[in-house]
Design a protein around this motif. Structure first.
Motif, PDB file in Angstrom:
ATOM      1  N   LEU A 131      16.305  25.633  32.437  1.00  0.00           N
ATOM      2  CA  LEU A 131      15.214  24.895  31.767  1.00  0.00           C
ATOM      3  C   LEU A 131      13.866  25.050  32.475  1.00  0.00           C
ATOM      4  N   ARG A 132      13.902  25.003  33.933  1.00  0.00           N
ATOM      5  CA  ARG A 132      12.643  24.740  34.523  1.00  0.00           C
ATOM      6  C   ARG A 132      12.069  26.029  34.572  1.00  0.00           C
ATOM      7  N   ARG A 133      12.804  27.379  34.704  1.00  0.00           N
ATOM      8  CA  ARG A 133      11.983  28.368  34.433  1.00  0.00           C
ATOM      9  C   ARG A 133      11.389  28.709  32.927  1.00  0.00           C
ATOM     10  N   LYS A 134      12.311  28.260  32.174  1.00  0.00           N
ATOM     11  CA  LYS A 134      11.827  28.322  30.675  1.00  0.00           C
ATOM     12  C   LYS A 134      10.514  27.717  30.364  1.00  0.00           C
ATOM     13  N   ALA A 135      10.473  26.382  30.810  1.00  0.00           N
ATOM     14  CA  ALA A 135       9.302  25.829  30.699  1.00  0.00           C
ATOM     15  C   ALA A 135       7.993  26.222  31.089  1.00  0.00           C
ATOM     16  N   ILE A 136       8.356  26.842  32.547  1.00  0.00           N
ATOM     17  CA  ILE A 136       7.138  27.319  33.206  1.00  0.00           C
ATOM     18  C   ILE A 136       6.644  28.766  32.629  1.00  0.00           C
ATOM     19  N   LEU A 137       7.537  29.412  31.917  1.00  0.00           N
ATOM     20  CA  LEU A 137       7.175  30.699  31.321  1.00  0.00           C
ATOM     21  C   LEU A 137       6.648  30.628  30.064  1.00  0.00           C
ATOM     22  N   LEU A 138       7.128  29.495  29.260  1.00  0.00           N
ATOM     23  CA  LEU A 138       6.401  29.293  27.960  1.00  0.00           C
ATOM     24  C   LEU A 138       5.060  28.657  28.149  1.00  0.00           C
ATOM     25  N   ALA A 139       4.825  27.722  29.332  1.00  0.00           N
ATOM     26  CA  ALA A 139       3.497  27.336  29.534  1.00  0.00           C
ATOM     27  C   ALA A 139       2.558  28.456  29.849  1.00  0.00           C
ATOM     28  N   LYS A 140       3.174  29.505  30.627  1.00  0.00           N
ATOM     29  CA  LYS A 140       2.160  30.609  31.364  1.00  0.00           C
ATOM     30  C   LYS A 140       1.982  31.276  29.821  1.00  0.00           C
ATOM     31  N   VAL A 141       3.004  31.908  29.022  1.00  0.00           N
ATOM     32  CA  VAL A 141       2.628  32.798  27.919  1.00  0.00           C
ATOM     33  C   VAL A 141       1.552  32.047  27.196  1.00  0.00           C
ATOM     34  N   GLN A 142       1.792  30.557  26.861  1.00  0.00           N
ATOM     35  CA  GLN A 142       0.648  30.256  26.081  1.00  0.00           C
ATOM     36  C   GLN A 142      -0.683  30.172  26.745  1.00  0.00           C
ATOM     37  N   ASP A 143      -0.707  30.074  27.852  1.00  0.00           N
ATOM     38  CA  ASP A 143      -2.065  30.047  28.628  1.00  0.00           C
ATOM     39  C   ASP A 143      -2.591  31.414  28.257  1.00  0.00           C
ATOM     40  N   GLU A 144      -1.773  32.446  28.214  1.00  0.00           N
ATOM     41  CA  GLU A 144      -2.433  33.667  28.267  1.00  0.00           C
ATOM     42  C   GLU A 144      -3.021  33.980  26.777  1.00  0.00           C
ATOM     43  N   GLY A 145      -2.387  33.412  25.900  1.00  0.00           N
ATOM     44  CA  GLY A 145      -2.862  33.264  24.439  1.00  0.00           C
ATOM     45  C   GLY A 145      -4.146  32.437  24.373  1.00  0.00           C
ATOM     46  N   GLY A 146      -4.309  31.496  24.960  1.00  0.00           N
ATOM     47  CA  GLY A 146      -5.607  30.727  25.139  1.00  0.00           C
ATOM     48  C   GLY A 146      -6.672  31.549  25.827  1.00  0.00           C
ATOM     49  N   HIS A 147      -6.291  32.333  26.810  1.00  0.00           N
ATOM     50  CA  HIS A 147      -7.176  32.913  27.542  1.00  0.00           C
ATOM     51  C   HIS A 147      -7.933  33.923  26.361  1.00  0.00           C
ATOM     52  N   GLY A 148      -7.040  34.726  25.981  1.00  0.00           N
ATOM     53  CA  GLY A 148      -7.637  35.576  24.775  1.00  0.00           C
ATOM     54  C   GLY A 148      -8.587  34.994  23.661  1.00  0.00           C
ATOM     55  N   LEU A 149      -8.249  33.448  23.273  1.00  0.00           N
ATOM     56  CA  LEU A 149      -8.964  33.014  22.454  1.00  0.00           C
ATOM     57  C   LEU A 149     -10.339  32.748  23.010  1.00  0.00           C
ATOM     58  N   TYR A 150     -10.330  32.116  24.486  1.00  0.00           N
ATOM     59  CA  TYR A 150     -11.658  31.920  24.813  1.00  0.00           C
ATOM     60  C   TYR A 150     -12.508  33.092  24.632  1.00  0.00           C
ATOM     61  N   LEU A 151     -11.843  34.217  25.165  1.00  0.00           N
ATOM     62  CA  LEU A 151     -12.658  35.547  25.377  1.00  0.00           C
ATOM     63  C   LEU A 151     -13.143  36.224  24.143  1.00  0.00           C
ATOM     64  N   TYR A 152     -12.311  35.855  22.918  1.00  0.00           N
ATOM     65  CA  TYR A 152     -12.636  36.599  21.623  1.00  0.00           C
ATOM     66  C   TYR A 152     -13.880  35.702  21.169  1.00  0.00           C
ATOM     67  N   SER A 153     -13.720  34.154  21.400  1.00  0.00           N
ATOM     68  CA  SER A 153     -14.934  33.502  20.995  1.00  0.00           C
ATOM     69  C   SER A 153     -16.304  33.899  21.889  1.00  0.00           C
ATOM     70  N   ALA A 154     -16.195  34.102  23.133  1.00  0.00           N
ATOM     71  CA  ALA A 154     -17.106  34.599  23.870  1.00  0.00           C
ATOM     72  C   ALA A 154     -17.765  35.809  23.495  1.00  0.00           C
ATOM     73  N   THR A 155     -17.033  36.759  23.068  1.00  0.00           N
ATOM     74  CA  THR A 155     -17.308  37.989  22.470  1.00  0.00           C
ATOM     75  C   THR A 155     -17.973  37.930  21.186  1.00  0.00           C
ATOM     76  N   GLU A 156     -17.616  37.052  20.414  1.00  0.00           N
ATOM     77  CA  GLU A 156     -18.137  36.568  18.955  1.00  0.00           C
ATOM     78  C   GLU A 156     -19.748  36.236  19.312  1.00  0.00           C
ATOM     79  N   THR A 157     -19.961  35.826  20.231  1.00  0.00           N
ATOM     80  CA  THR A 157     -21.554  35.205  20.315  1.00  0.00           C
ATOM     81  C   THR A 157     -22.465  36.533  20.728  1.00  0.00           C
ATOM     82  N   LEU A 158     -21.750  37.786  20.707  1.00  0.00           N
ATOM     83  CA  LEU A 158     -22.634  39.076  20.919  1.00  0.00           C
ATOM     84  C   LEU A 158     -22.531  39.683  19.496  1.00  0.00           C
TER      85      LEU A 158
END
Ligand code: FAQ
Length: 318
Positions: A65-92
């Motif tokens: 369960l510990r490894r699952k929680a860590i992995l789930l949080a990490k994958v979710q973070d990566e999605g968030g990074h993509g969203l920051y970066l798409y938003s930052a790119t839209e400013t161009l």
């Protein structure tokens, strides 16, 4: 030919870049600077999103369960990074749907590393340790990039990537110090992910199409070769702590240079993967297209809600 106004704006732009002042979305910028940023930033965003696939694939199979929680949080973070970066790119001045279309029609690239499969549980450790480790080395330098929204996104992203790298190393450590079978899995993961991780830094400086301009504009702050060497120098001692064999027999400390020597990357393989013919390119894009189609109802709901809100506002104003 540049107009007088543009020539004055160019002088101001050059001055700002030279003085380490950030370029902001409403500032004048040369067309090529804008285009190059859109290219790099959108590819960076695509990498974060496609990068969710090789790890997401293991969420249901994490061994505790510990490894699952860590992995789930990490994958979710990566999605968030993509969203920051798409938003930052839209400013161009490019829209999200244009960027997604470029990805799905293979006009835009994403990091080659995500075209390799994750075959055993130790691969999840290797991705965190090596792939996030390589990404951080690159992204720390990008915190000082000249475009304000990209630089600020990198500062936030690097904080999360450090946690990602640590959890990967901790997983690798547990495997490397575990049973002989677990150690073997860790070694196998290291051997397979080492070279693709080095490829994340791009071609040699002498073969890099964009580096010279990107360095001049301070979009990139360090060259591909400098960053790759930094990653090797910081990672080799970590391999020693794990007690694993070196994935490259040519790795050797060079006293004179104060850095590690290492073998040559298989550049044929690199170009094959970035041109769409790696082990998982087809599968990654196919999955993205399906997920995007499946999510159409969400975008439709958002549009309908926005229209409703706008209609309400119009009635209120009238
Ligand atoms: N893969 O002239 P250069 C992460 C392309 S985030 C694919 O040297 P440049 C987080 C390049 O685009 C990882 N293509 O290019 C995470 C260009 O093609 P184009 C992503 C590559 O831009 C972890 C051509 O080759 N990070 O991992 C690659 O100056 C775990 C010529 O190359 C970033 O994107 C490659 N490895 O330098 C998520 C960082 N290398 O566009 C989930 C930002 C080169 O003309 C799980 N990007 N190409 O068609 C950069 O720093 C730069 O874009 C480089 C390449 C260094 C990647």
């Amino acid at each position: 030919m540049q107009s007088v106004d543009d020539a004055a704006a160019q002088i101001e732009f050059d001055k700002r870049v030279a003085n380490e002042q950030k370029i902001e979305p409403t500032d004048w910028m040369p067309d090529d600077y804008r285009k190059n940023l859109i290219r790099q930033m959108s590819q960076h965003a695509h990498s974060e999103v496609i990068g969710m696939q090789p790890e997401g694939n293991w969420i249901t199979r994490a061994p505790s369960l510990r490894r699952k929680a860590i992995l789930l949080a990490k994958v979710q973070d990566e999605g968030g990074h993509g969203l920051y970066l798409y938003s930052a790119t839209e400013t161009l001045g490019i829209s999200r749907s244009e960027m997604i279309e470029a990805l799905q029609t293979r006009k835009a690239k994403y990091a080659s590393i995500f075209n390799y499969p994750t075959l055993n549980w130790a691969d999840i450790g290797a991705v965190g340790w090596l792939v996030d480790g390589a990404a951080i080395v690159n992204q720390i330098a990008l915190q000082r990039t000249s475009y304000g929204p990209y630089s600020r996104a990198m500062i936030r992203i690097c904080k999360e990537e450090s946690f990602h790298q640590r959890q990967g190393y901790e997983l690798m450590y547990a495997m490397a110090k575990g049973s002989p079978e677990q150690k073997e899995m860790a070694q196998d993961a290291l051997n397979r992910f080492w070279w693709p991780s080095l490829m994340m830094f791009g071609p040699h400086d002498s073969d890099s199409a964009h580096s010279a301009k990107s360095m001049q504009w301070k979009i990139k702050r360090e060259t591909n070769d400098v960053l790759r060497q930094r990653f090797i120098d910081q990672t080799v001692p970590q391999i020693e702590v794990l007690g694993l064999d070196m994935p490259d027999p040519e790795i050797k400390w060079n006293e004179e240079k104060g850095q590690y020597d290492s073998g040559e990357i298989n550049w044929q393989e690199f170009y094959k993967v970035i041109n769409g013919n790696g082990p998982c390119n087809h599968q990654r894009i196919k999955h993205h297209i399906k997920a995007h189609k499946d999510g159409e109802w969400v975008r439709e709901a958002v549009r309908a809600y926005r229209e409703k809100q706008q209609a309400k506002q119009t009635v209120n104003v009238a």
